[in-house]
Design an enzyme around this catalytic site. Structure first.
Site, PDB file in Angstrom:
ATOM      1  N   GLY A 194       4.893  -2.446  14.254  1.00 26.80           N
ATOM      2  CA  GLY A 194       6.007  -3.372  14.423  1.00 26.80           C
ATOM      3  C   GLY A 194       7.056  -2.731  15.331  1.00 26.80           C
ATOM      4  NE  ARG A 236      -7.710  -0.913   9.044  1.00 24.58           N
ATOM      5  CZ  ARG A 236      -6.513  -0.701   9.610  1.00 24.58           C
ATOM      6  NH1 ARG A 236      -6.448  -0.186  10.819  1.00 24.58           N
ATOM      7  NH2 ARG A 236      -5.402  -1.004   8.959  1.00 24.58           N
ATOM      8  CG  ASP A 257      -1.052   3.841   4.026  1.00 28.91           C
ATOM      9  OD1 ASP A 257       0.180   3.938   4.154  1.00 28.91           O
ATOM     10  OD2 ASP A 257      -1.720   2.961   4.604  1.00 28.91           O
ATOM     11  CD  GLN A 288       0.994  -7.589  -3.062  1.00 27.31           C
ATOM     12  OE1 GLN A 288       0.544  -6.486  -2.802  1.00 27.31           O
ATOM     13  NE2 GLN A 288       1.483  -8.375  -2.123  1.00 27.31           N
ATOM     14  CB  ALA A 326     -31.911  50.691 -11.785  1.00 25.42           C
ATOM     15  NE  ARG A 379     -19.632  27.810 -10.094  1.00 26.44           N
ATOM     16  CZ  ARG A 379     -20.614  27.722 -10.990  1.00 26.44           C
ATOM     17  NH1 ARG A 379     -21.538  28.664 -11.042  1.00 26.44           N
ATOM     18  NH2 ARG A 379     -20.667  26.707 -11.823  1.00 26.44           N
ATOM     19  CG  ASN A 402     -24.721  31.756 -17.560  1.00 28.28           C
ATOM     20  OD1 ASN A 402     -25.725  31.726 -16.847  1.00 28.28           O
ATOM     21  ND2 ASN A 402     -23.660  31.016 -17.318  1.00 28.28           N
TER      22      ASN A 402
HETATM   23  C1  UD1 Z   1       3.261  -2.254   8.429  1.00 32.55           C
HETATM   24  C2  UD1 Z   1       4.525  -2.902   9.002  1.00 32.55           C
HETATM   25  C3  UD1 Z   1       4.683  -2.533  10.472  1.00 32.55           C
HETATM   26  C4  UD1 Z   1       4.717  -1.035  10.601  1.00 32.55           C
HETATM   27  C5  UD1 Z   1       3.487  -0.385   9.953  1.00 32.55           C
HETATM   28  C6  UD1 Z   1       3.675   1.115   9.876  1.00 32.55           C
HETATM   29  C7  UD1 Z   1       4.868  -4.996   7.786  1.00 32.55           C
HETATM   30  C8  UD1 Z   1       4.744  -6.464   7.830  1.00 32.55           C
HETATM   31  N1  UD1 Z   1       4.437  -4.334   8.841  1.00 32.55           N
HETATM   32  O1  UD1 Z   1       2.142  -2.825   9.113  1.00 32.55           O
HETATM   33  O2  UD1 Z   1       5.881  -3.072  10.987  1.00 32.55           O
HETATM   34  O3  UD1 Z   1       4.797  -0.661  11.963  1.00 32.55           O
HETATM   35  O4  UD1 Z   1       3.316  -0.848   8.605  1.00 32.55           O
HETATM   36  O5  UD1 Z   1       2.509   1.740   9.391  1.00 32.55           O
HETATM   37  O6  UD1 Z   1       5.368  -4.461   6.807  1.00 32.55           O
HETATM   38  N2  UD1 Z   1       0.578  -3.469   1.066  1.00 32.55           N
HETATM   39  C9  UD1 Z   1       0.685  -3.999  -0.184  1.00 32.55           C
HETATM   40  N3  UD1 Z   1       0.514  -5.337  -0.352  1.00 32.55           N
HETATM   41  C10 UD1 Z   1       0.248  -6.180   0.688  1.00 32.55           C
HETATM   42  C11 UD1 Z   1       0.136  -5.608   1.961  1.00 32.55           C
HETATM   43  C12 UD1 Z   1       0.304  -4.259   2.135  1.00 32.55           C
HETATM   44  O7  UD1 Z   1       0.938  -3.292  -1.166  1.00 32.55           O
HETATM   45  O8  UD1 Z   1       0.120  -7.366   0.427  1.00 32.55           O
HETATM   46  C13 UD1 Z   1       0.776  -2.019   1.236  1.00 32.55           C
HETATM   47  C14 UD1 Z   1      -0.452  -1.318   1.752  1.00 32.55           C
HETATM   48  O9  UD1 Z   1      -1.229  -0.791   0.672  1.00 32.55           O
HETATM   49  C15 UD1 Z   1       0.141  -0.184   2.583  1.00 32.55           C
HETATM   50  C16 UD1 Z   1       1.461  -0.769   3.077  1.00 32.55           C
HETATM   51  O10 UD1 Z   1       1.772  -1.843   2.206  1.00 32.55           O
HETATM   52  O11 UD1 Z   1       0.420   0.957   1.785  1.00 32.55           O
HETATM   53  C17 UD1 Z   1       1.418  -1.242   4.521  1.00 32.55           C
HETATM   54  O12 UD1 Z   1       0.456  -2.251   4.675  1.00 32.55           O
HETATM   55  P1  UD1 Z   1      -0.418  -2.375   5.992  1.00 32.55           P
HETATM   56  O13 UD1 Z   1      -1.322  -3.551   5.826  1.00 32.55           O
HETATM   57  O14 UD1 Z   1      -1.030  -1.061   6.322  1.00 32.55           O
HETATM   58  O15 UD1 Z   1       0.711  -2.748   7.069  1.00 32.55           O
HETATM   59  P2  UD1 Z   1       0.597  -2.625   8.636  1.00 32.55           P
HETATM   60  O16 UD1 Z   1      -0.133  -3.805   9.165  1.00 32.55           O
HETATM   61  O17 UD1 Z   1       0.117  -1.275   8.982  1.00 32.55           O
HETATM   62 MG    MG Z   2      -0.853   0.381   7.847  1.00 29.16          MG
END
Ligand code: UD1
Ligand code: MG
Length: 452
Positions: free
Chosen positions: A142, A18, A104, A74, A409, A319, A372
């Site tokens: 969640g 996104r 994030d 991963q 000047a 700068r 310069n």
């Molecule tokens: C997740 C939670 C949700 C919570 C929300 C809060 C789960 C299943 N759900 O949902 O309950 O309310 O965050 O913001 O955990 N990531 C990985 N590998 C993956 C998937 C995700 O490293 O395979 C990392 C993403 O980079 C991110 C974090 O995990 O930093 C959360 O992933 P995201 O897909 O944003 O989870 P949500 O659907 O927001």
């Molecule tokens: Mg998220």
């Protein structure tokens, strides 16, 4: 923190689609620092025994950015539980508490992380502590399902929740503190039989409960702190919150901000005491300001070092490599780059000073330019202490002006000027007596003739 060991696993392997960006999501900056590095900074304040960042498709760039913190890969990303499992090798032999965070969430505070670890070690010895919050709009977070005793029973993802569960106001912020003894065993038991066919980290709560372990919730009061950045609009909100914090900190530390909401700081801006910052000032990366400095409206700084008592602006641009000495003055529409302006020197109007030294007490007149760059190389200009550079002077580098010298000047200075000399480089002025009277009568005669 107690003597118990602790580790942190930061998840950053999601695709970040996104953001619509070639830059990995967690490397997008907030107040000039990558989001994931803000989080690692907070972790540093608590001295974790191990830290691991889980990265995916963008592994190389993220690995470089977070070094020396190790990364685990991963790829492909199959869910948050699957992501934590990627850190298994890095966690081998670890005995202690494991904090799981999302890369994030740049606004997380040290206090919340501490509270999470304390709760993990606190009453009831819960195997898992989940950070909860009550957002104004719970949206698709969640939901935290608690029992009649208030203990956490399960986390249900929005897509998988029934209408009753969707009405639960307490949501999962995404951070967990888990007893390392149980972590990988719990993760191994997670399946992907859910709406997204992902391995949800959130499932470990119900699995732990089924195994007779206790789980608990710690709530965070300010929902902005746990805000996850998924798109540019959220990045802008995170920036606004971070700026507010930086302004509050600056004022708490003794700076006056005339109109705080118009001043922008970098995460690393350093202000001394009794600094005054006028409206509409931007601090880019690497700026240090001494004590009793006055920064007037509409200035832009990056990579600059400003010493005690200096007065800068309005409308000044500093700068990288600008070093402004004690009590020096830099005025309106002046640009300084890679230059040392020594004690008490003044560059007050409409000038460019780059790759230069301006000696103590020197006065650089309006419209002075250090030339310069010849299109290929940069060269140095050296102006001695107490020198006076007349207005509209071009100093063609490499060139030096000795201590106490005066430049007339409008001069174009191409060779070195000795100390205390006068250098003037322009045509001698001549006067034609009465010429203007003769000119006017000739021209008006011509005009009258035309009117005829
Ligand atoms: C997740 C939670 C949700 C919570 C929300 C809060 C789960 C299943 N759900 O949902 O309950 O309310 O965050 O913001 O955990 N990531 C990985 N590998 C993956 C998937 C995700 O490293 O395979 C990392 C993403 O980079 C991110 C974090 O995990 O930093 C959360 O992933 P995201 O897909 O944003 O989870 P949500 O659907 O927001
Ligand atoms: Mg998220």
């Amino acid at each position: 923190m107690t003597a118990q060991k602790s580790a942190a696993i930061v998840l950053a392997a999601g695709l970040g689609t996104r953001m619509k960006s070639a830059l990995p999501k967690v490397l997008h900056p907030v107040a000039g620092r990558a989001m994931v590095l803000h989080l690692l900074d907070r972790l540093d304040e608590l001295s974790f025994d191990r830290k691991i960042v889980v990265t995916g498709r963008d592994a190389q760039e993220v690995t470089r950015a977070v070094a020396p913190v190790p990364t685990a890969i991963q790829d492909p990303p199959l869910g948050t539980a699957h992501a934590v499992l990627a850190a298994r090798d890095e966690m081998a032999g670890f005995d202690g508490d494991v904090l799981i965070l999302f890369g994030d969430t740049p606004l997380m505070t040290r206090k919340t992380l501490e509270t999470m670890l304390d709760a993990r070690r606190g009453p009831g010895n819960p195997a898992i502590v989940v950070l909860g919050f009550r957002p104004d709009d719970p949206g698709q977070y969640g939901r935290l399902v608690t029992g009649s005793d208030g203990a956490l029973e399960a986390i249900v993802e929005w897509r998988d929740a029934n209408p009753d569960q969707r009405n639960i106001p307490v949501c999962n912020a995404g951070i967990m503190a888990v007893d390392g003894k149980h972590l990988f065993e719990l993760l191994d038991a997670v399946g992907n039989d859910n709406a997204k066919e992902e391995y949800y980290l959130t499932d470990i709560v119900a699995i732990a409960r089924a195994g007779g372990l206790t789980c608990a919730v710690t709530e965070v009061a300010d929902e902005r702190e746990v805000m996850g950045v998924n798109a540019r609009a959220e990045l802008a909100i995170a920036e606004a919150v971070m700026q507010e914090r930086l302004r509050d900190a600056a004022m708490a530390n003794g700076a006056t901000l005339t109109d705080p909401s118009t001043v922008y700081f970098n995460f690393d801006t350093v202000l001394g005491s009794d600094v005054t910052v006028g409206p509409n000032v931007v601090f880019g990366p690497g700026v240090t300001v001494g004590n009793n400095v006055e920064i007037r409206a509409f200035c832009h700084f990056e990579g600059a070092d400003i010493s005690d008592g200096a007065i800068i602006g309005p409308f000044a641009r500093l700068r990288p490599g600008a070093r402004i000495g004690i009590d020096a003055h830099i005025g309106n529409f002046v640009e300084i780059k890679a230059a040392l302006i020594e004690t008490g020197a003044k560059v007050n109007h409409l000038s460019y000073v780059g790759d230069a030294r301006v000696g103590a007490g020197a006065n650089v007149g309006a419209g002075t330019i250090t030339c310069n760059y010849d299109g290929f190389f940069k060269s140095h200009t050296d102006i001695g202490a107490g020198a006076f550079i007349g207005s509209n002077t071009a100093l063609v580098a490499p060139v030096s002006v000795g201590d106490g010298a005066i430049i007339g000047a409008g001069s174009v200075i191409t060779t070195d000027v000795p100390a205390n000399a006068l250098a003037v480089e322009r045509n001698d002025q001549k006067h034609l007596d009465g010429w203007a009277v003769e000119y006017r009568s000739r021209k008006s005669a011509e005009k009258n003739k035309k009117k005829g």
